[in-house]
Design a protein around this motif. Sequence first.
Motif, PDB file in Angstrom:
ATOM      1  N   VAL A  10       0.800  -1.359   0.045  1.00 15.79           N
ATOM      2  CA  VAL A  10       0.090  -0.116   0.040  1.00 15.79           C
ATOM      3  C   VAL A  10       0.840   1.362  -0.026  1.00 15.79           C
ATOM      4  O   VAL A  10       1.815   1.557   1.036  1.00 15.79           O
ATOM      5  CB  VAL A  10      -0.837  -0.180   1.376  1.00 15.79           C
ATOM      6  N   THR A  11       0.754   2.047  -1.111  1.00 15.96           N
ATOM      7  CA  THR A  11       1.730   3.129  -1.060  1.00 15.96           C
ATOM      8  C   THR A  11       1.184   4.356  -0.202  1.00 15.96           C
ATOM      9  O   THR A  11      -0.118   4.284  -0.031  1.00 15.96           O
ATOM     10  CB  THR A  11       1.884   3.715  -2.481  1.00 15.96           C
ATOM     11  N   ALA A  12       2.043   5.460   0.029  1.00 13.78           N
ATOM     12  CA  ALA A  12       1.805   6.297   0.922  1.00 13.78           C
ATOM     13  C   ALA A  12       0.584   7.186   0.588  1.00 13.78           C
ATOM     14  O   ALA A  12      -0.404   7.786   1.306  1.00 13.78           O
ATOM     15  CB  ALA A  12       3.027   7.356   1.271  1.00 13.78           C
ATOM     16  N   THR A  13       0.554   7.353  -0.760  1.00 11.72           N
ATOM     17  CA  THR A  13      -0.548   8.095  -1.641  1.00 11.72           C
ATOM     18  C   THR A  13      -1.946   7.555  -0.996  1.00 11.72           C
ATOM     19  O   THR A  13      -2.805   8.358  -0.818  1.00 11.72           O
ATOM     20  CB  THR A  13      -0.311   8.403  -2.967  1.00 11.72           C
ATOM     21  N   SER A  14      -2.184   6.420  -1.021  1.00  5.06           N
ATOM     22  CA  SER A  14      -3.455   5.695  -0.941  1.00  5.06           C
ATOM     23  C   SER A  14      -3.660   5.844   0.744  1.00  5.06           C
ATOM     24  O   SER A  14      -4.795   6.161   0.806  1.00  5.06           O
ATOM     25  CB  SER A  14      -3.337   4.227  -1.048  1.00  5.06           C
ATOM     26  N   ALA A  15      -2.774   5.732   1.462  1.00  2.00           N
ATOM     27  CA  ALA A  15      -2.755   6.067   3.020  1.00  2.00           C
ATOM     28  C   ALA A  15      -3.325   7.452   3.294  1.00  2.00           C
ATOM     29  O   ALA A  15      -4.123   7.751   4.072  1.00  2.00           O
ATOM     30  CB  ALA A  15      -1.749   5.684   3.872  1.00  2.00           C
ATOM     31  N   CYS A  16      -2.749   8.182   2.417  1.00  2.00           N
ATOM     32  CA  CYS A  16      -2.977   9.694   2.719  1.00  2.00           C
ATOM     33  C   CYS A  16      -4.345  10.016   2.185  1.00  2.00           C
ATOM     34  O   CYS A  16      -5.107  10.986   2.763  1.00  2.00           O
ATOM     35  CB  CYS A  16      -1.986  10.717   1.934  1.00  2.00           C
ATOM     36  N   ALA A  17      -4.811   9.471   0.976  1.00  2.00           N
ATOM     37  CA  ALA A  17      -6.140   9.734   0.769  1.00  2.00           C
ATOM     38  C   ALA A  17      -7.138   9.238   1.593  1.00  2.00           C
ATOM     39  O   ALA A  17      -8.322   9.729   1.718  1.00  2.00           O
ATOM     40  CB  ALA A  17      -6.206   9.075  -0.610  1.00  2.00           C
ATOM     41  N   ALA A  18      -6.900   8.104   2.175  1.00  2.00           N
ATOM     42  CA  ALA A  18      -7.742   7.326   3.243  1.00  2.00           C
ATOM     43  C   ALA A  18      -8.021   8.201   4.438  1.00  2.00           C
ATOM     44  O   ALA A  18      -8.953   8.362   5.120  1.00  2.00           O
ATOM     45  CB  ALA A  18      -7.188   5.813   3.405  1.00  2.00           C
ATOM     46  N   LEU A  19      -6.758   8.806   4.846  1.00  2.00           N
ATOM     47  CA  LEU A  19      -6.877   9.654   5.941  1.00  2.00           C
ATOM     48  C   LEU A  19      -7.644  10.847   5.802  1.00  2.00           C
ATOM     49  O   LEU A  19      -8.703  11.229   6.609  1.00  2.00           O
ATOM     50  CB  LEU A  19      -5.344  10.014   6.306  1.00  2.00           C
ATOM     51  N   GLY A  64     -10.057  11.241   3.538  1.00  2.00           N
ATOM     52  CA  GLY A  64     -11.388  10.689   3.353  1.00  2.00           C
ATOM     53  C   GLY A  64     -11.926  10.928   1.784  1.00  2.00           C
ATOM     54  O   GLY A  64     -13.139  11.431   1.828  1.00  2.00           O
ATOM     55  N   VAL A  65     -11.198  11.040   0.970  1.00  2.00           N
ATOM     56  CA  VAL A  65     -11.407  11.693  -0.439  1.00  2.00           C
ATOM     57  C   VAL A  65     -11.062  10.608  -1.467  1.00  2.00           C
ATOM     58  O   VAL A  65     -10.352   9.584  -1.446  1.00  2.00           O
ATOM     59  CB  VAL A  65     -10.462  12.953  -0.726  1.00  2.00           C
ATOM     60  N   GLU A  66     -11.734  10.778  -2.416  1.00  2.00           N
ATOM     61  CA  GLU A  66     -11.476  10.073  -3.605  1.00  2.00           C
ATOM     62  C   GLU A  66     -10.493  10.888  -4.559  1.00  2.00           C
ATOM     63  O   GLU A  66     -10.811  12.037  -4.994  1.00  2.00           O
ATOM     64  CB  GLU A  66     -12.617   9.473  -4.645  1.00  2.00           C
ATOM     65  N   LEU A  67      -9.465  10.089  -5.289  1.00  2.00           N
ATOM     66  CA  LEU A  67      -8.485  11.247  -5.971  1.00  2.00           C
ATOM     67  C   LEU A  67      -8.991  11.278  -7.345  1.00  2.00           C
ATOM     68  O   LEU A  67      -8.105  11.966  -8.019  1.00  2.00           O
ATOM     69  CB  LEU A  67      -6.950  10.830  -5.720  1.00  2.00           C
ATOM     70  N   THR A  68      -9.703  10.564  -7.894  1.00  2.00           N
ATOM     71  CA  THR A  68     -10.338  10.629  -9.389  1.00  2.00           C
ATOM     72  C   THR A  68     -11.831  10.648  -9.408  1.00  2.00           C
ATOM     73  O   THR A  68     -12.494   9.784  -9.575  1.00  2.00           O
ATOM     74  CB  THR A  68      -9.905   9.380  -9.944  1.00  2.00           C
ATOM     75  N   LEU A  69     -12.264  12.052  -9.157  1.00  2.00           N
ATOM     76  CA  LEU A  69     -13.416  12.329  -9.432  1.00  2.00           C
ATOM     77  C   LEU A  69     -13.988  12.541 -10.908  1.00  2.00           C
ATOM     78  O   LEU A  69     -13.360  13.377 -11.463  1.00  2.00           O
ATOM     79  CB  LEU A  69     -13.852  13.506  -8.600  1.00  2.00           C
ATOM     80  N   PRO A  70     -15.055  11.964 -11.495  1.00  2.00           N
ATOM     81  CA  PRO A  70     -15.440  12.284 -12.707  1.00  2.00           C
ATOM     82  C   PRO A  70     -15.652  13.845 -13.022  1.00  2.00           C
ATOM     83  O   PRO A  70     -16.148  14.513 -12.140  1.00  2.00           O
ATOM     84  CB  PRO A  70     -16.936  11.711 -12.726  1.00  2.00           C
ATOM     85  N   ASP A  71     -15.349  14.331 -14.205  1.00  2.00           N
ATOM     86  CA  ASP A  71     -15.415  15.656 -14.355  1.00  2.00           C
ATOM     87  C   ASP A  71     -14.558  16.539 -13.615  1.00  2.00           C
ATOM     88  O   ASP A  71     -14.394  17.787 -13.809  1.00  2.00           O
ATOM     89  CB  ASP A  71     -16.750  16.250 -14.296  1.00  2.00           C
ATOM     90  N   VAL A  72     -13.544  16.066 -12.661  1.00  2.84           N
ATOM     91  CA  VAL A  72     -12.848  16.993 -11.974  1.00  2.84           C
ATOM     92  C   VAL A  72     -11.400  16.648 -12.170  1.00  2.84           C
ATOM     93  O   VAL A  72     -10.383  17.378 -12.606  1.00  2.84           O
ATOM     94  CB  VAL A  72     -13.056  16.973 -10.401  1.00  2.84           C
ATOM     95  N   VAL A 103      -9.903  17.851  -6.508  1.00  6.71           N
ATOM     96  CA  VAL A 103     -10.607  16.822  -5.891  1.00  6.71           C
ATOM     97  C   VAL A 103     -10.730  16.860  -4.506  1.00  6.71           C
ATOM     98  O   VAL A 103     -11.634  16.104  -3.895  1.00  6.71           O
ATOM     99  CB  VAL A 103      -9.976  15.365  -6.233  1.00  6.71           C
ATOM    100  N   LEU A 104      -9.788  17.592  -3.977  1.00  9.91           N
ATOM    101  CA  LEU A 104      -9.704  17.499  -2.487  1.00  9.91           C
ATOM    102  C   LEU A 104     -10.695  18.318  -1.777  1.00  9.91           C
ATOM    103  O   LEU A 104     -10.986  18.094  -0.577  1.00  9.91           O
ATOM    104  CB  LEU A 104      -8.053  17.885  -2.097  1.00  9.91           C
ATOM    105  N   ALA A 105     -11.186  18.954  -2.484  1.00  8.34           N
ATOM    106  CA  ALA A 105     -12.562  19.767  -1.783  1.00  8.34           C
ATOM    107  C   ALA A 105     -13.514  20.012  -2.850  1.00  8.34           C
ATOM    108  O   ALA A 105     -14.318  20.829  -2.927  1.00  8.34           O
ATOM    109  CB  ALA A 105     -12.068  21.182  -1.456  1.00  8.34           C
TER     110      ALA A 105
END
Length: 252
Positions: free
Chosen positions: A109-118, A120-128, A226-228
């Motif tokens: 599990v890479t750090a990026t996945s753990a950071c997104a989990a923390l 609470g966001v999806e990093l690939t949102l449609p249209d964003v 995507v973060l907000a």
Amino acid sequence: MTVYFIGAGPGDPELITLKGQRLIRSCPVILYAGSLVPRAVLEGHLAERVIDTAPLHLEQIVGHLLEAHRRGQDVARVHSGDPSLYGAIGEQIEHLRAAGIPYEIVPGVTATSACAALLGVELTLPDVAQSLILTRYGQNRSMPEGERLADLARHRTTLAIHLGVSHLKRIVEELIPHYGADCPAAVVHRASWPDQDWVTGTLATLPALSEAKGFRRTALILVGPVLAAEAFGRSSLYSADHRHLYRGGDES
Ligand SMILES: C[S@@+](CC[C@H](N)C(=O)[O-])C[C@H]1O[C@@H](n2cnc3c(N)ncnc32)[C@H](O)[C@@H]1O
């Protein structure tokens, strides 16, 4: 005899794969990157030699791998996160290939996945944003042509910047012309460790927020709308009128 490059995950010992854990518990030799891999990841091992490679240079590490090969002993070579990302396994693999020593990579599990989990966001949102760029901060001359931060920022997609928190002010200056000063951004420090912490803000506010927390190392910088994002497209995957192989019997 095989050298297993094992991804230990971002810090939480429960975020290692079952395969990685099984190999750690069965290999007679363990080499682990002690600066980022917690000792708890090695729990239950029965190895006769356990070596922290944090203070070692490449030739010393390779020396241990060759020695294990001479003895016919499998090696668990444990790296943080996913070994294929900034793990410096390429140079170890080069030596193994030259010596004809078999190796296998066990993902983590890479750090990026753990950071997104923390966060609470999806990093690939449609249209964003439908792309994620994993990069590191390097002085311009140490980055390959076309991979300077300004080159990557032109895409204006989600960015995960490793090894950059101590250069945050300069990074933000390079990104603002492309993303805008009010683009959402975050710094996540030691995601999944007991002392994990983070700040969220905008590119303009991030350096002061991070400075106030004293984040110096083992932190990831995430940047992008995507973060907000409050408005984004719907995924066709879960749309009621989208039929696919697993729903509706249509194989298209
Ligand atoms: C040498 S790289 C190793 C990356 C690792 N192979 C991975 O897949 O996550 C180390 C950098 O990854 C990031 N990093 C690693 N673990 C982290 C964590 N738990 N939380 C935040 N960032 C982390 C930091 O930018 C750190 O400086």
